[in-house]
Design an enzyme around this catalytic site. Structure first.
Site, mmCIF file in Angstrom:
data_model
loop_
_atom_site.group_PDB
_atom_site.id
_atom_site.type_symbol
_atom_site.label_atom_id
_atom_site.label_comp_id
_atom_site.label_asym_id
_atom_site.label_seq_id
_atom_site.Cartn_x
_atom_site.Cartn_y
_atom_site.Cartn_z
ATOM 1 N N ASN A 117 0.819 -1.217 0.000
ATOM 2 C CA ASN A 117 0.000 0.000 0.000
ATOM 3 C C ASN A 117 0.853 1.267 0.000
ATOM 4 O O ASN A 117 0.597 2.205 -0.757
ATOM 5 C CB ASN A 117 -0.930 0.000 1.212
ATOM 6 C CG ASN A 117 -1.965 -1.109 1.157
ATOM 7 O OD1 ASN A 117 -2.064 -1.825 0.160
ATOM 8 N ND2 ASN A 117 -2.726 -1.263 2.228
ATOM 9 N N THR A 149 -15.564 38.786 -30.891
ATOM 10 C CA THR A 149 -16.425 38.307 -29.817
ATOM 11 C C THR A 149 -17.621 37.660 -30.506
ATOM 12 O O THR A 149 -18.071 38.148 -31.557
ATOM 13 C CB THR A 149 -16.912 39.439 -28.890
ATOM 14 O OG1 THR A 149 -17.656 40.394 -29.654
ATOM 15 C CG2 THR A 149 -15.731 40.145 -28.223
ATOM 16 N N HIS A 150 -18.110 36.579 -29.944
ATOM 17 C CA HIS A 150 -19.194 35.800 -30.561
ATOM 18 C C HIS A 150 -18.809 35.343 -31.976
ATOM 19 O O HIS A 150 -19.681 35.101 -32.809
ATOM 20 C CB HIS A 150 -20.495 36.609 -30.621
ATOM 21 C CG HIS A 150 -20.887 37.223 -29.317
ATOM 22 N ND1 HIS A 150 -21.525 36.523 -28.312
ATOM 23 C CD2 HIS A 150 -20.695 38.477 -28.817
ATOM 24 C CE1 HIS A 150 -21.732 37.310 -27.274
ATOM 25 N NE2 HIS A 150 -21.221 38.506 -27.547
ATOM 26 N N SER A 199 -6.692 13.604 -48.078
ATOM 27 C CA SER A 199 -7.941 12.861 -48.171
ATOM 28 C C SER A 199 -7.752 11.645 -49.063
ATOM 29 O O SER A 199 -7.006 11.694 -50.048
ATOM 30 C CB SER A 199 -9.038 13.761 -48.746
ATOM 31 O OG SER A 199 -10.157 13.001 -49.153
ATOM 32 N N ASN A 249 -5.682 18.380 -44.573
ATOM 33 C CA ASN A 249 -6.487 18.361 -43.354
ATOM 34 C C ASN A 249 -5.649 18.660 -42.103
ATOM 35 O O ASN A 249 -4.580 18.075 -41.921
ATOM 36 C CB ASN A 249 -7.155 16.995 -43.195
ATOM 37 C CG ASN A 249 -8.093 16.678 -44.347
ATOM 38 O OD1 ASN A 249 -8.737 17.564 -44.889
ATOM 39 N ND2 ASN A 249 -8.157 15.408 -44.726
ATOM 40 N N TYR A 276 -6.819 1.815 2.506
ATOM 41 C CA TYR A 276 -6.653 1.331 1.141
ATOM 42 C C TYR A 276 -7.795 0.392 0.766
ATOM 43 O O TYR A 276 -8.277 -0.395 1.573
ATOM 44 C CB TYR A 276 -5.319 0.598 0.977
ATOM 45 C CG TYR A 276 -5.077 0.141 -0.448
ATOM 46 C CD1 TYR A 276 -4.563 1.022 -1.388
ATOM 47 C CD2 TYR A 276 -5.409 -1.143 -0.861
ATOM 48 C CE1 TYR A 276 -4.367 0.632 -2.704
ATOM 49 C CE2 TYR A 276 -5.220 -1.547 -2.179
ATOM 50 C CZ TYR A 276 -4.701 -0.658 -3.095
ATOM 51 O OH TYR A 276 -4.514 -1.047 -4.398
ATOM 52 N N GLN A 310 -6.632 0.423 -7.337
ATOM 53 C CA GLN A 310 -5.817 -0.084 -8.441
ATOM 54 C C GLN A 310 -6.247 0.549 -9.764
ATOM 55 O O GLN A 310 -5.461 0.666 -10.699
ATOM 56 C CB GLN A 310 -5.956 -1.601 -8.523
ATOM 57 C CG GLN A 310 -5.142 -2.249 -9.637
ATOM 58 C CD GLN A 310 -5.206 -3.756 -9.560
ATOM 59 O OE1 GLN A 310 -4.668 -4.372 -8.654
ATOM 60 N NE2 GLN A 310 -5.893 -4.364 -10.518
ATOM 61 N N LYS A 357 -4.502 3.918 -11.905
ATOM 62 C CA LYS A 357 -3.307 4.003 -12.753
ATOM 63 C C LYS A 357 -3.638 4.197 -14.219
ATOM 64 O O LYS A 357 -2.999 5.015 -14.903
ATOM 65 C CB LYS A 357 -2.443 2.758 -12.551
ATOM 66 C CG LYS A 357 -1.892 2.650 -11.144
ATOM 67 C CD LYS A 357 -1.172 1.344 -10.914
ATOM 68 C CE LYS A 357 -0.903 1.151 -9.439
ATOM 69 N NZ LYS A 357 -2.146 1.047 -8.634
#
Length: 455
Positions: A110, A155-156, A277, A285, A317, A322, A325
Site C-alpha cells: 500500500n 467576440t461571438h 484525403s 487536413n 486502502y 488499483q 493508474k
C-alpha cells in the site's frame, strides 16, 4: 506459482480472478521507480540495524541486476504475480535467496505503490514542464516574428476590433503560463513521501522515514499513515491540471482549424502536421489540432473516472484504487504527446498577414474608435454609441466601410466629428491607441515581450 502472500490460503486463486485483479499489464511502467524506492528502503533497513548491512547490500545489488535485466528486455512479467511490486520481489528472492524476502520488512504494498506513483509522476511532471516551456517559447516566437500583423479580434466569432496577431498569440501564452504555475504548485504539494506508512497504521520497526525521503528527493514525509496509503488527491489534481491545459490547447486548436480553412486563410500548417484525403486530392487536413481537440474529451473523462473512483472509499486502502493508474497513465501519455507535437507545429506555422489585414478591415472593426472619438469631443458614451450605431447602419445600407465615409456623411450623424476623424479609424490607429498595460498596441506588446525576455 506460489503467492508471496499465500500462507493464509488453502486453495489456489481462480485463473480468471488472477487475470481480473492483476495490474502488471499497466503498472509495469513503474519498474524503475519501484526499484528506486526499494533500494532506498533496503539501505535504510541496514542503517537502522533492522537487517544486516551485508544483507541490505546484497538486496541492493540484486535489485540493480534486475533493473539491468528489465531494461535489456530479459524479464517476462507474470500475471500470476499480480503487479510490478510482487514481480520484482519474487525475482529478487529467486536471484539472491531468502534474504530477498527481508526487503519487505517495515512496509506494505500500500505504501510501496503510493511512493512509486509519486516518484513516477514527479519525473513525468518535469518532462511536461519542459514541453510547456517549449510551447510557450513557440508562441512568443510567433509573436516576435509577426509583430506588425493586424488581424480581426472577435467576440461571438463576429468581427469586433482589430488586434495584433502577436497580442493574440500572447493571450495563449498567458494560458500556458498559468498552466505552468499550476503544475509547479502541484509538484510542491505532492512531493512528500508516504513510504513507511505500512498497510495503514505505520510499522513497529524503527525505520527512518526522513532519511529515505531525503534520499529519494522528497521535501518531507506524510504525517498520517491512514491518509498516506489512501490519498490520490495528487493524481486527481494532476488530471484536473491536465483538463485545464487540454481545454487551452483545444481552444487554440479550434482557431487553427478555422484559420487554416479556405474561408479564413489566415495561416498555413506545414505539411508535416497535416494529412490528405483518400478521395479528394486537393485536401490538406489539420489532423493534429483536430486530434488534440478530440483528445481533450478523453482527458476530461479520466478526471471524472478518478473523482468517481475515490468518492465513496472508506479509509484506508481499497482494491478499487488499483483503477487509478490507467486513467492517470493515459492522461500523462495524452498530455505529453499533445504538447510535444503542438510546440513543434506552432513553431513552424506560417502566417498570412495580408489576409488577416483584409479581414480586419471588414466588419466595421473601428466602430468603437469612432465612439471613443465622440466621447473625447464631449458626447456622453451612450449617445456616442447610438451615433456610431446609426453610422454603421448607413454603411451597411450603402455598401461602405467606416473609413470610406466622407466628412459630410460623418456629420450627418454628429456635428462634433471633424477632419481628424480619419486619424482614428485606420487599423493601425485603432490598434496603437490601446497602449495601456495588457492592450494590443504595438508599444504595449513590445513591452510585454521585453518583460518575458527579462524573466
Amino acid at each position: 506459482m506460489s503467492k508471496l502472500w499465500g500462507g493464509r490460503f488453502t486453495q489456489p486463486t481462480d485463473k480468471f480472478v488472477e487475470e481480473f485483479t492483476a495490474s502488471i499489464e499497466f503498472d509495469q511502467r513503474l519498474y524503475a521507480y519501484d526499484i528506486q524506492g526499494s533500494k532506498a528502503h533496503a539501505e535504510m533497513l541496514g542503517r537502522q540495524d533492522i537487517i544486516a548491512v551485508e544483507e541490505a547490500n546484497q538486496i541492493i545489488a540484486g535489485l540493480n541486476d534486475i533493473l539491468k535485466d528489465i531494461e535489456a528486455g530479459k524479464v517476462e512479467f507474470s500475471v500470476e504475480l499480480e503487479d510490478i511490486h510482487m514481480n520484482i520481489e519474487a525475482r529478487l528472492i529467486e536471484r539472491i535467496g531468502a534474504v530477498g524476502g527481508k526487503l519487505h520488512t517495515g512496509r506494505s504494498r500500500n505504501d510501496q505503490v503510493a511512493v512509486d506513483i509519486r516518484l513516477y509522476l514527479r519525473d513525468e511532471i518535469d518532462t511536461i514542464l519542459d514541453y510547456l516551456a517549449k510551447l510557450e517559447a513557440a508562441l512568443i516566437k510567433q509573436a516576435e516574428e509577426n509583430l506588425d500583423v493586424i488581424m480581426p479580434g472577435y467576440t461571438h466569432l463576429q468581427t469586433a476590433q482589430p488586434v495584433l496577431y502577436a497580442h493574440h498569440m500572447l493571450a495563449y501564452r498567458e494560458m500556458i503560463a498559468r498552466d505552468i504555475s499550476r503544475l509547479q504548485d502541484l509538484r510542491v504539494r505532492f512531493n512528500v513521501m508516504p513510504l513507511g506508512a505500512g498497510a495503514l497504521a505505520g510499522t513497529t520497526f524503527n525505520i527512518d522515514r526522513e532519511w529515505v525521503a531525503e534520499t529519494l528527493g522528497f521535501d518531507g514525509v506524510t504525517r498520517n499513515s491512514l491518509d498516506s496509503v489512501s490519498d490520490r488527491d495528487f493524481a486527481i489534481e494532476f488530471c484536473s491540471f491536465s483538463s485545464i491545459l487540454m481545454m487551452h490547447l483545444s481552444r487554440l486548436s479550434e482557431e487553427l482549424i478555422l484559420w487554416s480553412s479556405a474561408d479564413f486563410n489566415f495561416i498555413e500548417l506545414t505539411d508535416a502536421f497535416c494529412t490528405g484525403s483518400s478521395i479528394m486530392p486537393q485536401k490538406k487536413n489539420p489532423d493534429v489540432p483536430e486530434l488534440v481537440r478530440g483528445k481533450t474529451g478523453r482527458v476530461y473523462g479520466n478526471l471524472m473516472s478518478m473523482l468517481t473512483l475515490m468518492k465513496s472509499l472508506p479509509l484506508a486502502y481499497n482494491k478499487d484504487m488499483q483503477e487509478d493508474k490507467e486513467p492517470l497513465f493515459d492522461t500523462l501519455d495524452t498530455v505529453k504527446g499533445s504538447l510535444k507535437i503542438f510546440a513543434d507545429m506552432i513553431a513552424e506555422m506560417k502566417v498570412k498577414g495580408d489576409n488577416m489585414r483584409i479581414a480586419a478591415a471588414r466588419g466595421f472593426s473601428t466602430a468603437t474608435d469612432v465612439a471613443d472619438y465622440c466621447v473625447r469631443k464631449g458626447l456622453p458614451f451612450r449617445q456616442a454609441h447610438e451615433v456610431v450605431g446609426k453610422t454603421v447602419r448607413f454603411c451597411v445600407e450603402n455598401g461602405k466601410d467606416i473609413p470610406e465615409l466622407t466628412l459630410d456623411e460623418f456629420k450627418e450623424f454628429s456635428e462634433l466629428i471633424e477632419e481628424d476623424i480619419y486619424d482614428y479609424v485606420t487599423l493601425e490607429a485603432s490598434v496603437n491607441a490601446r497602449k495601456a498595460t495588457g492592450g494590443t498596441a504595438r508599444e504595449a506588446v513590445e513591452r510585454e515581450l521585453a518583460q518575458l525576455k527579462n524573466r
